[in-house]
Design a protein around this motif. Structure first.
Motif, PDB file in Angstrom:
ATOM      1  N   LEU A  67      13.886 -15.888  -3.789  1.00 28.21           N
ATOM      2  CA  LEU A  67      12.744 -15.772  -4.197  1.00 28.21           C
ATOM      3  C   LEU A  67      11.582 -15.304  -3.282  1.00 28.21           C
ATOM      4  CD1 LEU A  67      10.389 -15.977  -6.434  1.00 28.21           C
ATOM      5  CD2 LEU A  67      10.127 -18.379  -5.567  1.00 28.21           C
ATOM      6  N   ALA A  68      11.972 -15.859  -1.916  1.00 29.12           N
ATOM      7  CA  ALA A  68      11.336 -15.245  -0.804  1.00 29.12           C
ATOM      8  C   ALA A  68      11.593 -13.761  -0.605  1.00 29.12           C
ATOM      9  CB  ALA A  68      11.486 -16.187   0.370  1.00 29.12           C
ATOM     10  N   ILE A  69      12.939 -13.382  -0.493  1.00 26.07           N
ATOM     11  CA  ILE A  69      13.198 -12.107  -0.351  1.00 26.07           C
ATOM     12  C   ILE A  69      12.779 -11.195  -1.387  1.00 26.07           C
ATOM     13  CG2 ILE A  69      15.253 -10.421  -0.220  1.00 26.07           C
ATOM     14  CD1 ILE A  69      16.925 -12.799   1.088  1.00 26.07           C
ATOM     15  N   GLY A  70      12.712 -11.551  -2.578  1.00 22.49           N
ATOM     16  CA  GLY A  70      12.221 -10.900  -3.887  1.00 22.49           C
ATOM     17  C   GLY A  70      10.742 -10.537  -3.713  1.00 22.49           C
ATOM     18  N   ILE A  71       9.975 -11.532  -2.908  1.00 22.36           N
ATOM     19  CA  ILE A  71       8.516 -11.470  -2.887  1.00 22.36           C
ATOM     20  C   ILE A  71       8.310 -10.240  -1.641  1.00 22.36           C
ATOM     21  CG2 ILE A  71       6.571 -12.494  -1.886  1.00 22.36           C
ATOM     22  CD1 ILE A  71       7.280 -15.079  -3.496  1.00 22.36           C
ATOM     23  N   ILE A  72       9.195 -10.302  -0.553  1.00 21.60           N
ATOM     24  CA  ILE A  72       8.829  -9.504   0.485  1.00 21.60           C
ATOM     25  C   ILE A  72       9.328  -8.068  -0.146  1.00 21.60           C
ATOM     26  CG2 ILE A  72       9.677  -8.863   2.572  1.00 21.60           C
ATOM     27  CD1 ILE A  72      10.137 -11.867   3.318  1.00 21.60           C
ATOM     28  N   ILE A  73      10.426  -7.957  -0.661  1.00 21.41           N
ATOM     29  CA  ILE A  73      10.551  -6.530  -1.175  1.00 21.41           C
ATOM     30  C   ILE A  73       9.468  -6.048  -2.159  1.00 21.41           C
ATOM     31  CG2 ILE A  73      12.228  -5.247  -2.719  1.00 21.41           C
ATOM     32  CD1 ILE A  73      14.403  -6.923  -1.179  1.00 21.41           C
ATOM     33  N   GLY A  74       9.119  -6.907  -3.184  1.00 25.21           N
ATOM     34  CA  GLY A  74       8.118  -6.780  -4.229  1.00 25.21           C
ATOM     35  C   GLY A  74       6.918  -6.267  -3.339  1.00 25.21           C
ATOM     36  N   ALA A  75       6.580  -6.863  -2.580  1.00 23.37           N
ATOM     37  CA  ALA A  75       5.250  -6.437  -1.492  1.00 23.37           C
ATOM     38  C   ALA A  75       5.404  -4.981  -1.151  1.00 23.37           C
ATOM     39  CB  ALA A  75       4.838  -7.266  -0.576  1.00 23.37           C
ATOM     40  N   ALA A  76       6.683  -4.682  -0.594  1.00 25.69           N
ATOM     41  CA  ALA A  76       6.807  -3.325   0.010  1.00 25.69           C
ATOM     42  C   ALA A  76       6.962  -2.443  -0.902  1.00 25.69           C
ATOM     43  CB  ALA A  76       8.164  -3.316   0.856  1.00 25.69           C
ATOM     44  N   PHE A  77       7.616  -2.742  -2.293  1.00 28.54           N
ATOM     45  CA  PHE A  77       7.488  -1.940  -3.469  1.00 28.54           C
ATOM     46  C   PHE A  77       6.170  -1.435  -3.809  1.00 28.54           C
ATOM     47  CE2 PHE A  77       8.100  -0.935  -7.907  1.00 28.54           C
ATOM     48  CZ  PHE A  77       8.695   0.138  -7.994  1.00 28.54           C
ATOM     49  N   GLY A  78       5.272  -2.466  -3.878  1.00 29.52           N
ATOM     50  CA  GLY A  78       3.719  -2.244  -4.406  1.00 29.52           C
ATOM     51  C   GLY A  78       3.159  -1.166  -3.412  1.00 29.52           C
ATOM     52  N   LYS A  79       3.323  -1.292  -1.877  1.00 33.22           N
ATOM     53  CA  LYS A  79       2.815  -0.406  -0.967  1.00 33.22           C
ATOM     54  C   LYS A  79       3.338   1.044  -1.428  1.00 33.22           C
ATOM     55  CE  LYS A  79       1.954  -3.700   2.676  1.00 33.22           C
ATOM     56  NZ  LYS A  79       2.544  -3.967   3.955  1.00 33.22           N
ATOM     57  N   ILE A 117      -2.972   2.508 -12.958  1.00 31.70           N
ATOM     58  CA  ILE A 117      -1.845   3.336 -12.926  1.00 31.70           C
ATOM     59  C   ILE A 117      -0.716   2.826 -12.024  1.00 31.70           C
ATOM     60  CG2 ILE A 117      -1.023   5.591 -12.126  1.00 31.70           C
ATOM     61  CD1 ILE A 117      -3.850   6.811 -13.073  1.00 31.70           C
ATOM     62  N   ASP A 118      -1.088   2.313 -10.938  1.00 31.51           N
ATOM     63  CA  ASP A 118      -0.341   1.476  -9.919  1.00 31.51           C
ATOM     64  C   ASP A 118       0.501   0.303 -10.929  1.00 31.51           C
ATOM     65  OD1 ASP A 118      -0.623   2.640  -7.570  1.00 31.51           O
ATOM     66  OD2 ASP A 118      -2.021   1.052  -6.826  1.00 31.51           O
ATOM     67  N   PHE A 119      -0.440  -0.367 -11.677  1.00 27.29           N
ATOM     68  CA  PHE A 119       0.276  -1.360 -12.280  1.00 27.29           C
ATOM     69  C   PHE A 119       0.973  -1.201 -13.409  1.00 27.29           C
ATOM     70  CE2 PHE A 119       0.142  -3.946 -16.281  1.00 27.29           C
ATOM     71  CZ  PHE A 119       0.669  -5.394 -15.957  1.00 27.29           C
ATOM     72  N   ILE A 120       0.897  -0.097 -14.108  1.00 25.95           N
ATOM     73  CA  ILE A 120       1.865   0.459 -15.150  1.00 25.95           C
ATOM     74  C   ILE A 120       3.005   1.083 -14.584  1.00 25.95           C
ATOM     75  CG2 ILE A 120       2.104   2.658 -16.772  1.00 25.95           C
ATOM     76  CD1 ILE A 120      -0.778   2.206 -17.216  1.00 25.95           C
ATOM     77  N   ILE A 121       3.103   1.807 -13.380  1.00 27.85           N
ATOM     78  CA  ILE A 121       4.221   2.111 -12.648  1.00 27.85           C
ATOM     79  C   ILE A 121       5.096   0.935 -12.144  1.00 27.85           C
ATOM     80  CG2 ILE A 121       5.194   3.280 -10.671  1.00 27.85           C
ATOM     81  CD1 ILE A 121       3.004   5.403 -10.923  1.00 27.85           C
ATOM     82  N   VAL A 122       4.359   0.076 -11.748  1.00 29.26           N
ATOM     83  CA  VAL A 122       5.504  -1.243 -11.223  1.00 29.26           C
ATOM     84  C   VAL A 122       5.762  -1.797 -12.526  1.00 29.26           C
ATOM     85  CG1 VAL A 122       5.149  -3.632 -10.180  1.00 29.26           C
ATOM     86  CG2 VAL A 122       3.947  -1.485  -9.094  1.00 29.26           C
ATOM     87  N   ALA A 123       5.074  -2.167 -13.694  1.00 35.73           N
ATOM     88  CA  ALA A 123       5.365  -2.583 -14.897  1.00 35.73           C
ATOM     89  C   ALA A 123       6.886  -2.096 -15.527  1.00 35.73           C
ATOM     90  CB  ALA A 123       4.357  -2.885 -15.943  1.00 35.73           C
ATOM     91  N   VAL A 124       6.602  -0.847 -15.420  1.00 35.31           N
ATOM     92  CA  VAL A 124       7.785   0.168 -15.982  1.00 35.31           C
ATOM     93  C   VAL A 124       8.948  -0.181 -15.124  1.00 35.31           C
ATOM     94  CG1 VAL A 124       8.575   2.180 -16.500  1.00 35.31           C
ATOM     95  CG2 VAL A 124       6.465   1.559 -17.198  1.00 35.31           C
ATOM     96  N   ALA A 125       8.574  -0.041 -13.967  1.00 39.02           N
ATOM     97  CA  ALA A 125      10.059  -0.158 -12.828  1.00 39.02           C
ATOM     98  C   ALA A 125      10.331  -1.565 -13.078  1.00 39.02           C
ATOM     99  CB  ALA A 125       9.569  -0.060 -11.506  1.00 39.02           C
ATOM    100  N   ILE A 126       9.593  -2.478 -13.319  1.00 38.45           N
ATOM    101  CA  ILE A 126      10.359  -4.023 -13.465  1.00 38.45           C
ATOM    102  C   ILE A 126      10.873  -4.042 -14.720  1.00 38.45           C
ATOM    103  CG2 ILE A 126       9.587  -6.377 -13.710  1.00 38.45           C
ATOM    104  CD1 ILE A 126       7.382  -6.090 -11.539  1.00 38.45           C
ATOM    105  N   PHE A 127      10.501  -3.481 -15.650  1.00 33.67           N
ATOM    106  CA  PHE A 127      11.041  -3.377 -17.075  1.00 33.67           C
ATOM    107  C   PHE A 127      12.365  -2.881 -17.038  1.00 33.67           C
ATOM    108  CE2 PHE A 127      12.004  -1.098 -20.758  1.00 33.67           C
ATOM    109  CZ  PHE A 127      12.086  -1.976 -21.848  1.00 33.67           C
TER     110      PHE A 127
END
Length: 150
Positions: A17-29, A88-98
């Motif tokens: 989970l911790a690794i996922g959060i770190i990678i998710g934050a980097a992906f968000g940037k 637009i950020d949210f939509i791109i992240v949501a599609v990528a996660i989906f």
């Protein structure tokens, strides 16, 4: 108490989970940079050289040449251009996660084990067909007693 906490923290799920959060934050940037620096400039150009980050509604009644000027003056503003970028950020992240979750679920479905086709003879321990009523190796009759054969 410290030992219990350490055991909890060192479990695989917590570390994952911790690794996922770190990678998710980097992906968000990365996504934010993609939207602000690559996606929105051409869209703004197509819409008449509009810079979405400078779109705002001034609530003070005074005229300001840019959002930066209005913000520096302390004027109350509604930054709807920044909000559009965030959507637009949210939509791109949501599609990528989906797409990632969809692929993981597809792989999990393929991992489902097939029904067994063989069983072990309880007398000679040879592997035989699950439908066999007599062992071809020791010729023992295999009566189904309801007990597991293995």
């Amino acid at each position: 108490m410290w030992k219990e906490f350490r055991e909890f923290a060192m479990r695989g799920n917590v570390i994952d989970l911790a690794i996922g959060i770190i990678i998710g934050a980097a992906f968000g940037k990365i996504v934010t940079s993609f939207v602000n620096d690559i996606l929105m400039p051409p869209i703004g150009l197509l819409l008449g050289k509009v810079d979405f980050t400078n779109l705002y509604i001034n609530l003070s009644g005074k005229n300001y040449s840019s959002l930066a000027d209005a913000t520096a003056a302390g004027a109350p503003v509604i930054k709807y251009g920044v909000f559009l970028n965030s959507i637009i950020d949210f939509i791109i992240v949501a599609v990528a996660i989906f797409l990632v979750v969809k692929q993981i679920n597809r792989l999990k479905k393929q991992e489902v084990a097939a029904a067994p086709t063989t069983k072990e003879c309880r007398y000679c321990k040879s592997e035989i067909s699950i439908a066999a009523t007599r062992c071809p190796f020791c010729t023992s009759e295999l009566l189904d007693t309801g007990r597991p054969l293995k």
